[in-house]
Write a protein that holds these residues in place. Structure first.
Motif, mmCIF file in Angstrom:
data_model
loop_
_atom_site.group_PDB
_atom_site.id
_atom_site.type_symbol
_atom_site.label_atom_id
_atom_site.label_comp_id
_atom_site.label_asym_id
_atom_site.label_seq_id
_atom_site.Cartn_x
_atom_site.Cartn_y
_atom_site.Cartn_z
ATOM 1 N N PRO A 1 -1.970 -8.554 3.681
ATOM 2 C CA PRO A 1 -1.165 -7.846 2.678
ATOM 3 C C PRO A 1 -0.849 -6.413 3.093
ATOM 4 N N ALA A 2 -1.744 -5.778 3.867
ATOM 5 C CA ALA A 2 -1.524 -4.376 4.243
ATOM 6 C C ALA A 2 -0.239 -4.204 5.041
ATOM 7 N N ARG A 3 0.051 -5.138 5.927
ATOM 8 C CA ARG A 3 1.268 -5.003 6.740
ATOM 9 C C ARG A 3 2.540 -5.115 5.898
ATOM 10 N N THR A 4 2.530 -5.988 4.909
ATOM 11 C CA THR A 4 3.721 -6.102 4.059
ATOM 12 C C THR A 4 3.871 -4.867 3.168
ATOM 13 N N ILE A 5 2.753 -4.381 2.633
ATOM 14 C CA ILE A 5 2.810 -3.205 1.754
ATOM 15 C C ILE A 5 3.173 -1.955 2.536
ATOM 16 N N VAL A 6 2.513 -1.754 3.680
ATOM 17 C CA VAL A 6 2.807 -0.580 4.508
ATOM 18 C C VAL A 6 4.238 -0.646 5.033
ATOM 19 N N GLY A 7 4.721 -1.862 5.347
ATOM 20 C CA GLY A 7 6.104 -2.003 5.798
ATOM 21 C C GLY A 7 7.096 -1.501 4.763
ATOM 22 N N SER A 8 6.839 -1.793 3.493
ATOM 23 C CA SER A 8 7.701 -1.303 2.416
ATOM 24 C C SER A 8 7.591 0.210 2.262
ATOM 25 N N LEU A 9 6.364 0.724 2.326
ATOM 26 C CA LEU A 9 6.146 2.157 2.135
ATOM 27 C C LEU A 9 6.742 2.989 3.266
ATOM 28 N N VAL A 10 6.672 2.474 4.495
ATOM 29 C CA VAL A 10 7.210 3.250 5.613
ATOM 30 C C VAL A 10 8.734 3.322 5.540
ATOM 31 N N ASP A 11 9.377 2.268 5.042
ATOM 32 C CA ASP A 11 10.829 2.330 4.849
ATOM 33 C C ASP A 11 11.193 3.413 3.837
ATOM 34 N N LYS A 12 10.335 3.605 2.842
ATOM 35 C CA LYS A 12 10.616 4.566 1.773
ATOM 36 C C LYS A 12 10.208 5.984 2.152
ATOM 37 N N TYR A 13 9.003 6.155 2.712
ATOM 38 C CA TYR A 13 8.452 7.502 2.913
ATOM 39 C C TYR A 13 8.468 7.991 4.355
ATOM 40 N N GLY A 14 8.754 7.097 5.296
ATOM 41 C CA GLY A 14 8.877 7.516 6.679
ATOM 42 C C GLY A 14 7.608 7.356 7.494
ATOM 43 N N PRO A 15 7.759 7.138 8.811
ATOM 44 C CA PRO A 15 6.612 6.893 9.697
ATOM 45 C C PRO A 15 5.681 8.090 9.856
ATOM 46 N N ARG A 16 6.209 9.305 9.811
ATOM 47 C CA ARG A 16 5.378 10.490 10.056
ATOM 48 C C ARG A 16 4.219 10.568 9.064
ATOM 49 N N VAL A 17 4.530 10.499 7.795
ATOM 50 C CA VAL A 17 3.497 10.595 6.763
ATOM 51 C C VAL A 17 2.602 9.357 6.770
ATOM 52 N N MET A 18 3.206 8.176 6.908
ATOM 53 C CA MET A 18 2.448 6.940 6.788
ATOM 54 C C MET A 18 1.458 6.756 7.936
ATOM 55 N N TYR A 19 1.887 7.048 9.180
ATOM 56 C CA TYR A 19 0.977 6.866 10.311
ATOM 57 C C TYR A 19 -0.166 7.883 10.261
ATOM 58 N N SER A 20 0.156 9.120 9.895
ATOM 59 C CA SER A 20 -0.880 10.149 9.795
ATOM 60 C C SER A 20 -1.932 9.763 8.760
ATOM 61 N N ALA A 21 -1.468 9.275 7.606
ATOM 62 C CA ALA A 21 -2.397 8.873 6.544
ATOM 63 C C ALA A 21 -3.236 7.675 6.967
ATOM 64 N N LEU A 22 -2.594 6.682 7.610
ATOM 65 C CA LEU A 22 -3.315 5.480 8.013
ATOM 66 C C LEU A 22 -4.403 5.799 9.046
ATOM 67 N N LEU A 23 -4.102 6.672 9.989
ATOM 68 C CA LEU A 23 -5.086 7.050 11.004
ATOM 69 C C LEU A 23 -6.302 7.727 10.362
ATOM 70 N N ALA A 24 -6.041 8.654 9.453
ATOM 71 C CA ALA A 24 -7.141 9.389 8.813
ATOM 72 C C ALA A 24 -8.001 8.469 7.948
ATOM 73 N N ILE A 25 -7.363 7.615 7.152
ATOM 74 C CA ILE A 25 -8.113 6.705 6.271
ATOM 75 C C ILE A 25 -8.907 5.690 7.088
ATOM 76 N N SER A 26 -8.290 5.146 8.129
ATOM 77 C CA SER A 26 -8.975 4.160 8.969
ATOM 78 C C SER A 26 -10.170 4.776 9.685
ATOM 79 N N GLY A 27 -10.033 6.041 10.095
ATOM 80 C CA GLY A 27 -11.154 6.723 10.731
ATOM 81 C C GLY A 27 -12.357 6.817 9.809
ATOM 82 N N CYS A 28 -12.106 7.109 8.545
ATOM 83 C CA CYS A 28 -13.202 7.186 7.559
ATOM 84 C C CYS A 28 -13.842 5.816 7.343
ATOM 85 N N ILE A 29 -13.022 4.760 7.301
ATOM 86 C CA ILE A 29 -13.560 3.406 7.136
ATOM 87 C C ILE A 29 -14.383 3.007 8.358
ATOM 88 N N CYS A 30 -13.967 3.503 9.519
ATOM 89 C CA CYS A 30 -14.707 3.244 10.758
ATOM 90 C C CYS A 30 -16.138 3.762 10.645
#
Length: 496
Positions: free
Chosen positions: A67-96
């Motif tokens: 589900p994350a790929r479908t949801i993120v795919g929609s969000l990146v079309d709306k908000y742009g790759p710059r914000v979305m990739y930065s947020a995903l990297l930071a959140i994933s690092g914390c989950i790591c």
């Protein structure tokens, strides 16, 4: 590597610099996503896991990514790759960090499930690269992004066992793998700031095309809407299968109440998605779409299936290979040898996936996709015949041959994605990417119940079926696609 329009060594070129920043981000997310695979024997020993519990973690690894790929795919079309990739990297690092320092199997499984979110990073870069490169070089650029980023899994297979071995002398066996995974999380968080500072969504002066709304995908007519609903169903069914695999009837990670609650939630979510899609596309369903704004959803459906048998099988194979090769009842390789062999399967991403994209630009997208899926079927047929009696050289040759065509097929698939509808690229990439995880989940389910030769045989059959569908129904992208500028004027974008 160079094409007629760009050279990957020309770092002064803004689009080339953006491509490098994108694949590095993808590399880091993939490194985190697969950090557990080469360390699984150590993790298994630390927590005293059964083989069934260890395989359940492999299932959990792909669950949230669907589900994350479908949801993120929609969000990146709306908000742009710059914000979305930065947020995903930071959140994933914390989950790591959560995964690295889990104290029991429940915490370990929950963190592994959440870390599947890192796998959604791929679709963000697809949209970014699409907006920075013209269609005639899109296949090569997407291939470099995907291939070099996917190489993060191969590096994880090679680097993490070595890093863990070094750390044993400082922190002991029980903590060596934990510190190694923690380092991956620190790198991800640090790079999230670099990415945000250095990347822009589009070249200077270019328009960022966004969909009408975040959520469902736009379609062109009633038939395409029906096909969209049909293709949406397996995404939810795959999540339901994963839930069943974790239920009391299987490994018992979920209670019976939670299992039924999740199934009910998935059904409601599907109905909500279907209703939202109908509401968004009501006018198109009843009246159709003006000619220049039409696109054929069957192209998306075929890409979904091709990615399920290429990238989906790749994820499944990389997930199960270290355990298969290190299992005392089969190959009985050492941890280092098993990790190297599994890493070889991913290592071909460095050249194979860019090669698949480049061939897609040069030879034609349909022809290249069919060729690579056919090669994948032959490769998996070879793996299905492999036995512990084979020499290491013979095993390695079959692994490398198969991995080349599988990863070239994934590159060829995403060579087509940017040619369908520019403002929907993130959503199309998200759905196609989700199907990669659908394929991975279903193939890993087979791996849970059957011997490796049966597992590889099933993938062979799936490749043959998809090859036939591509031959019968796929159309070579050509001509132009239309997008509406903010001022209402129409811009025609070449896709041939």
């Amino acid at each position: 590597m160079s094409t007629a329009n760009f050279n990957v060594l020309h770092f002064s070129d803004p689009k080339v610099r953006t491509l490098h920043l994108a694949w590095i981000a993808f590399f880091i997310t993939f490194f985190m996503w697969f950090c557990h695979v080469p360390l699984m024997p150590l993790i298994k020993d630390t927590f005293g896991l059964s083989m069934a519990e260890a395989k359940a973690l492999l299932f959990l690894n792909v669950a949230l990514t669907i589900p994350a790929r479908t949801i993120v795919g929609s969000l990146v079309d709306k908000y742009g790759p710059r914000v979305m990739y930065s947020a995903l990297l930071a959140i994933s690092g914390c989950i790591c960090f959560m995964f690295a320092w889990a104290q029991d199997y429940t915490q370990l499984a929950a963190a592994r499930f959440l870390l599947g979110f890192a796998g959604a990073g791929f679709v963000i870069g697809i949209r970014l690269v699409t907006d920075w490169f013209p269609a005639k070089t899109a296949g090569a650029a997407q291939g470099i992004y995907g291939g070099w980023g996917n190489f993060g899994a191969a590096i994880a297979n090679w680097a993490l066992p070595a890093m863990s071995s070094i750390l044993i002398g400082y922190v002991g066996v029980a903590y060596s793998w934990r510190v190694a995974i923690t380092i991956a999380g620190v790198v991800a968080i640090g790079y999230s700031f670099i990415f945000y500072i250095m990347v822009r969504n589009t070249p200077k002066g270019a328009t960022y095309f966004a969909p009408k709304k975040v959520g469902a995908m736009e379609v062109s007519n009633k038939a395409d809407f029906v096909l969209y609903m049909i293709m949406l169903s397996p995404i939810f069914l795959a999540m339901g299968v994963i839930c069943w695999r974790l239920s009391p009837a299987q490994v018992g990670l979920l209670s019976e109440f939670v299992t039924y609650a999740i199934w009910a939630g998935l059904l409601l979510w599907f109905c909500w998605q279907a209703f939202g899609a109908y509401k968004l596309n009501a006018e198109a369903i009843h009246e159709g779409v003006v000619g220049i704004h039409k696109y054929k959803f069957k192209q998306v459906a075929l890409l979904d299936l091709s990615y399920a048998v290429t990238f989906g099988s790749e994820v499944a194979v990389v997930s199960m290979m270290p355990l298969m090769f290190s299992n005392e009842d089969t190959y009985a390789f050492s941890l280092a040898k098993a990790s190297v062999m599994a890493g070889c399967f991913m290592a071909m991403n460095l050249i194979a996936r860019p090669g698949g994209g480049w061939l897609s630009d040069k030879l034609g997208r349909k022809k290249t996709l069919m060729l690579t899926v056919a090669g994948s079927a032959i490769g998996y047929a070879g793996l299905s015949m492999m036995t512990p009696d084979w020499s290491l050289l013979a095993i390695g040759a079959v692994v490398v041959f198969c991995s080349f065509f599988v990863q070239a097929g994934a590159g060829a698939t995403f060579g087509v994605v940017p040619t369908i509808k520019r403002r929907l690229t993130g959503q199309i990439a998200g759905m196609t990417g989700a199907y990669g995880n659908v394929g991975a989940a279903l193939f890993l389910l087979v791996n849970s119940f059957y011997a490796p030769n049966v597992f590889f045989g099933v993938i062979t059959g799936a490749c043959i079926v998809v090859l036939g569908l591509l031959f019968l129904f796929m159309e070579e992208p050509k001509g132009q696609i239309a997008e509406v500028l903010p001022d209402g004027t129409v811009e025609m974008i070449d896709v041939g």
